[in-house]
Design a protein around this motif. Structure first.
Motif, PDB file in Angstrom:
ATOM      1  N   ARG A 134      13.541 -16.769  13.122  1.00 48.00           N
ATOM      2  CA  ARG A 134      13.521 -16.390  11.712  1.00 48.00           C
ATOM      3  C   ARG A 134      14.366 -17.392  10.938  1.00 48.00           C
ATOM      4  N   VAL A 135      13.723 -18.070  10.001  1.00 46.82           N
ATOM      5  CA  VAL A 135      14.424 -19.101   9.236  1.00 46.82           C
ATOM      6  C   VAL A 135      14.703 -18.664   7.810  1.00 46.82           C
ATOM      7  N   GLY A 136      14.276 -17.487   7.452  1.00 48.22           N
ATOM      8  CA  GLY A 136      14.555 -16.948   6.131  1.00 48.22           C
ATOM      9  C   GLY A 136      13.988 -15.546   6.029  1.00 48.22           C
ATOM     10  N   GLU A 137      14.642 -14.725   5.213  1.00 51.61           N
ATOM     11  CA  GLU A 137      14.136 -13.380   4.994  1.00 51.61           C
ATOM     12  C   GLU A 137      14.589 -12.887   3.636  1.00 51.61           C
ATOM     13  N   MET A 138      13.884 -11.880   3.147  1.00 55.99           N
ATOM     14  CA  MET A 138      14.173 -11.356   1.814  1.00 55.99           C
ATOM     15  C   MET A 138      13.773  -9.898   1.753  1.00 55.99           C
ATOM     16  N   GLN A 139      14.635  -9.085   1.146  1.00 55.73           N
ATOM     17  CA  GLN A 139      14.283  -7.690   0.877  1.00 55.73           C
ATOM     18  C   GLN A 139      13.429  -7.676  -0.390  1.00 55.73           C
ATOM     19  N   LEU A 140      12.204  -7.264  -0.261  1.00 56.95           N
ATOM     20  CA  LEU A 140      11.286  -7.213  -1.398  1.00 56.95           C
ATOM     21  C   LEU A 140      11.376  -5.836  -2.035  1.00 56.95           C
ATOM     22  N   PRO A 141      11.902  -5.739  -3.255  1.00 55.14           N
ATOM     23  CA  PRO A 141      11.907  -4.435  -3.917  1.00 55.14           C
ATOM     24  C   PRO A 141      10.493  -4.070  -4.361  1.00 55.14           C
ATOM     25  N   VAL A 142      10.089  -2.848  -4.085  1.00 56.51           N
ATOM     26  CA  VAL A 142       8.753  -2.379  -4.451  1.00 56.51           C
ATOM     27  C   VAL A 142       8.930  -1.249  -5.470  1.00 56.51           C
TER      28      VAL A 142
ATOM     29  N   ASP B  89       0.859  -1.185   0.000  1.00 51.90           N
ATOM     30  CA  ASP B  89       0.000   0.000   0.000  1.00 51.90           C
ATOM     31  C   ASP B  89       0.891   1.230   0.000  1.00 51.90           C
ATOM     32  N   ARG B  90       0.755   2.048  -1.030  1.00 53.05           N
ATOM     33  CA  ARG B  90       1.570   3.258  -1.166  1.00 53.05           C
ATOM     34  C   ARG B  90       0.709   4.488  -0.899  1.00 53.05           C
ATOM     35  N   ALA B  91       1.326   5.541  -0.427  1.00 49.50           N
ATOM     36  CA  ALA B  91       0.615   6.808  -0.252  1.00 49.50           C
ATOM     37  C   ALA B  91       0.299   7.416  -1.614  1.00 49.50           C
ATOM     38  N   ARG B  92       1.248   7.271  -2.556  1.00 49.92           N
ATOM     39  CA  ARG B  92       1.073   7.731  -3.936  1.00 49.92           C
ATOM     40  C   ARG B  92       1.597   6.637  -4.852  1.00 49.92           C
ATOM     41  N   PRO B  93       1.044   6.464  -6.032  1.00 47.34           N
ATOM     42  CA  PRO B  93       1.485   5.373  -6.916  1.00 47.34           C
ATOM     43  C   PRO B  93       2.952   5.447  -7.312  1.00 47.34           C
ATOM     44  N   GLU B  94       3.537   6.640  -7.358  1.00 50.42           N
ATOM     45  CA  GLU B  94       4.923   6.754  -7.802  1.00 50.42           C
ATOM     46  C   GLU B  94       5.948   6.439  -6.707  1.00 50.42           C
ATOM     47  N   VAL B  95       5.493   6.093  -5.507  1.00 50.20           N
ATOM     48  CA  VAL B  95       6.407   5.768  -4.405  1.00 50.20           C
ATOM     49  C   VAL B  95       7.017   4.386  -4.647  1.00 50.20           C
ATOM     50  N   SER B  96       8.333   4.308  -4.490  1.00 47.11           N
ATOM     51  CA  SER B  96       9.030   3.027  -4.573  1.00 47.11           C
ATOM     52  C   SER B  96       9.819   2.832  -3.285  1.00 47.11           C
ATOM     53  N   GLY B  97      10.316   1.621  -3.078  1.00 47.78           N
ATOM     54  CA  GLY B  97      11.086   1.339  -1.878  1.00 47.78           C
ATOM     55  C   GLY B  97      11.345  -0.139  -1.748  1.00 47.78           C
ATOM     56  N   HIS B  98      11.459  -0.599  -0.507  1.00 45.90           N
ATOM     57  CA  HIS B  98      11.661  -2.015  -0.255  1.00 45.90           C
ATOM     58  C   HIS B  98      11.096  -2.376   1.119  1.00 45.90           C
ATOM     59  N   CYS B  99      10.710  -3.658   1.232  1.00 51.46           N
ATOM     60  CA  CYS B  99      10.141  -4.176   2.474  1.00 51.46           C
ATOM     61  C   CYS B  99      10.899  -5.439   2.869  1.00 51.46           C
ATOM     62  N   LEU B 100      11.072  -5.659   4.160  1.00 52.20           N
ATOM     63  CA  LEU B 100      11.718  -6.866   4.658  1.00 52.20           C
ATOM     64  C   LEU B 100      10.627  -7.878   4.995  1.00 52.20           C
ATOM     65  N   VAL B 101      10.618  -8.981   4.254  1.00 50.17           N
ATOM     66  CA  VAL B 101       9.653 -10.065   4.469  1.00 50.17           C
ATOM     67  C   VAL B 101      10.428 -11.231   5.069  1.00 50.17           C
ATOM     68  N   PHE B 102       9.897 -11.838   6.116  1.00 52.95           N
ATOM     69  CA  PHE B 102      10.611 -12.941   6.754  1.00 52.95           C
ATOM     70  C   PHE B 102       9.691 -14.113   7.023  1.00 52.95           C
ATOM     71  N   ALA B 103      10.301 -15.293   7.167  1.00 52.23           N
ATOM     72  CA  ALA B 103       9.591 -16.534   7.483  1.00 52.23           C
ATOM     73  C   ALA B 103      10.022 -16.981   8.871  1.00 52.23           C
ATOM     74  N   GLN B 104       9.082 -17.556   9.613  1.00 49.83           N
ATOM     75  CA  GLN B 104       9.362 -17.996  10.976  1.00 49.83           C
ATOM     76  C   GLN B 104       9.061 -19.476  11.147  1.00 49.83           C
ATOM     77  N   ALA B 105       9.829 -20.098  12.029  1.00 47.57           N
ATOM     78  CA  ALA B 105       9.606 -21.484  12.428  1.00 47.57           C
ATOM     79  C   ALA B 105       8.604 -21.495  13.591  1.00 47.57           C
ATOM     80  N   PRO B 106       8.156 -22.682  14.014  1.00 45.39           N
ATOM     81  CA  PRO B 106       7.204 -22.744  15.133  1.00 45.39           C
ATOM     82  C   PRO B 106       7.722 -22.124  16.431  1.00 45.39           C
ATOM     83  N   ASN B 107       9.044 -22.086  16.630  1.00 42.44           N
ATOM     84  CA  ASN B 107       9.591 -21.502  17.850  1.00 42.44           C
ATOM     85  C   ASN B 107       9.882 -20.010  17.681  1.00 42.44           C
ATOM     86  N   PHE B 108       9.325 -19.366  16.660  1.00 43.28           N
ATOM     87  CA  PHE B 108       9.441 -17.935  16.357  1.00 43.28           C
ATOM     88  C   PHE B 108      10.826 -17.523  15.877  1.00 43.28           C
TER      89      PHE B 108
END
Length: 132
Positions: free
Chosen positions: A93-101, A72-91
């Motif tokens: 972090r077992v993997g993560e990725m910088q998502l370019p937006v 969700d962007r404030a304006r359509p022309e906004v770009s950036g990146h988000c950190l998305v991560f995966a978790q195991a049952p014990n919380f």
């Protein structure tokens, strides 16, 4: 029963009104500064330039998870990146990725990514986004 002027003066002398004219500005100034700061923080953080959240995920294997992220962007022309991560049952972090937006024609869109993990993940989440 009516009070005479002498009675009024006697009562005023016995029970004088306390006057603290300095107290109002001393209390009002920090209170006003606090209210202005609170309003500024509320307005600044109420509408971030870029935000994201996980809408769907699928555990493919012990070393891979597919994630759909709604951006969700404030304006359509906004770009950036988000950190998305995966978790195991014990919380853990077992993997993560910088998502370019990249900038887009739409304010809200969904992006699919695959995160490699070193253990089986059970959930995925977004840690935060930064606008360029």
């Amino acid at each position: 029963m009516t009070l005479t002027e002498a009675d009024r003066q006697r009562i005023a002398t016995r029970y004088p009104q306390r006057r603290r004219p300095w107290l109002v500005p001393v209390i009002a100034a920090p209170l006003l500064a606090l209210v202005v700061f609170w309003l500024w923080i509320s307005a600044f953080h109420a509408n971030p330039a870029l935000a994201a959240d996980v809408t769907r995920f699928e555990v493919v294997s012990d070393s891979e998870i597919k994630v759909r992220v709604m951006v969700d962007r404030a304006r359509p022309e906004v770009s950036g990146h988000c950190l998305v991560f995966a978790q195991a049952p014990n919380f853990e972090r077992v993997g993560e990725m910088q998502l370019p937006v990249p900038a887009s024609a739409h304010k809200v869109e969904e992006i699919d990514i695959t995160i490699r993990t070193f253990r089986k993940a059970t959930t995925a989440s977004v840690d935060g986004c930064t606008a360029d």
